[in-house]
Design an enzyme around this catalytic site. Structure first.
Site, mmCIF file in Angstrom:
data_model
loop_
_atom_site.group_PDB
_atom_site.id
_atom_site.type_symbol
_atom_site.label_atom_id
_atom_site.label_comp_id
_atom_site.label_asym_id
_atom_site.label_seq_id
_atom_site.Cartn_x
_atom_site.Cartn_y
_atom_site.Cartn_z
ATOM 1 N N PRO A 186 78.050 29.990 73.882
ATOM 2 C CA PRO A 186 78.057 28.631 74.436
ATOM 3 C C PRO A 186 78.881 28.478 75.701
ATOM 4 C CG PRO A 186 79.453 28.756 72.491
ATOM 5 C CD PRO A 186 78.716 30.055 72.574
ATOM 6 N N GLU B 221 54.443 42.956 77.436
ATOM 7 C CA GLU B 221 55.778 42.380 77.565
ATOM 8 C C GLU B 221 56.854 43.460 77.652
ATOM 9 O OE1 GLU B 221 56.516 39.431 74.587
ATOM 10 O OE2 GLU B 221 54.688 38.293 75.038
ATOM 11 N N ARG C 160 68.013 47.657 75.458
ATOM 12 C CA ARG C 160 68.600 46.389 75.888
ATOM 13 C C ARG C 160 69.393 46.618 77.168
ATOM 14 N NH1 ARG C 160 65.723 42.461 73.738
ATOM 15 N NH2 ARG C 160 66.189 41.957 71.553
ATOM 16 N N GLU D 87 56.824 36.984 64.717
ATOM 17 C CA GLU D 87 57.633 38.055 65.279
ATOM 18 C C GLU D 87 57.743 39.241 64.327
ATOM 19 O OE1 GLU D 87 58.796 38.439 68.276
ATOM 20 O OE2 GLU D 87 58.017 36.516 68.964
ATOM 21 N N MET E 45 61.461 34.240 70.820
ATOM 22 C CA MET E 45 61.651 32.883 71.304
ATOM 23 C C MET E 45 60.667 31.924 70.652
ATOM 24 S SD MET E 45 64.149 33.424 73.312
ATOM 25 C CE MET E 45 64.283 31.791 74.037
ATOM 26 N N GLU F 127 56.621 42.913 65.543
ATOM 27 C CA GLU F 127 57.662 43.918 65.763
ATOM 28 C C GLU F 127 57.815 44.904 64.614
ATOM 29 O OE1 GLU F 127 61.333 42.106 66.978
ATOM 30 O OE2 GLU F 127 60.444 41.227 68.782
#
Length: 223
Positions: free
Chosen positions: A139, A167, A84, A117, A103, A121
């Site tokens: 937010p 990806e 990440r 997913e 997503m 994964e």
């Protein structure tokens, strides 16, 4: 009592809603792997009247789904480990332990995304899916809403490398005892930083509360 017949607690309802915001200008400042808008806006104030017009950048992300993989018979949890970029300065390094996530594409239901997913994964097929919670991760600057589920799976012999190379996904499935993960949630644990992303923490705390029901074993709340 169903969700549609329950009345909302008025103490939890904000004073203002969307109609108390006026967006004066909306500009796309970046549109690549992610999208960024610059907004000029104003909103109503608690003390009365309106704020001055001010500028905010908005990181645009659509709905996403996260799935905690849980084997009720073995009381094991499946987490994925992947790189990440936002965790480059993380003490444990930028490879994070997380729930499966992805997503929502146009026309897909949340449950369809969850199952897709998980297969991509982890290579696993989900049995039942239990909703955990839906929340806004950040937010203050992002529009993303994350929908969390617990997916009951058979983790016997599970593991390996997964993800879509096109990806740039390089994902390893890790299978860990639930008790090990719950012990790491304690603030004084030497492993307290091993799991430090909101979605996974929320899912594990939910699982701690629902462990006995999911496993069908009395007293299965240690950890």
């Amino acid at each position: 009592m169903t969700e549609t017949t329950r009345e909302r607690n008025t103490d939890l309802v904000p004073e203002f809603s969307t109609d108390a915001v006026e967006v004066v200008e909306r500009e796309t400042v970046f549109d690549g792997f992610f999208k960024m808008l610059r907004l000029r806006l104003r909103h109503r104030l608690f003390r009365g009247g309106w704020s001055e017009i001010f500028t905010r950048e908005l990181f645009v992300r659509d709905n996403a789904v996260g799935v905690l993989l849980f084997d009720p018979r073995r009381e094991q949890v499946g987490l994925i480990e992947q790189f990440r970029v936002g965790a480059l300065e993380r003490p444990y390094g930028p490879w994070c332990l997380e729930v499966v996530a992805g997503m929502v594409e146009r026309g897909e239901s949340l449950e369809e995304v969850a199952r897709r997913e998980v297969q991509e994964e982890s290579g696993l097929e989900v049995g039942r899916l239990e909703p955990i919670h839906s929340y806004l991760p950040s937010p203050g600057g992002s529009s993303e809403r994350l929908h969390l589920f617990c997916g009951c799976v058979d983790l016997g012999g599970a593991g390996g490398i997964f993800g879509l190379p096109e990806e740039q996904e390089d994902i390893r499935l890790r299978v860990l005892p639930l008790d090990t993960l719950l012990a790491a949630l304690a603030g004084d644990s030497p492993d307290a930083g091993a799991v430090d992303n909101a979605a996974t923490l929320i899912c594990l705390q939910w699982l701690q509360l629902h462990r006995e029901r999911l496993t069908g074993r009395k007293g299965a709340t240690h950890g």
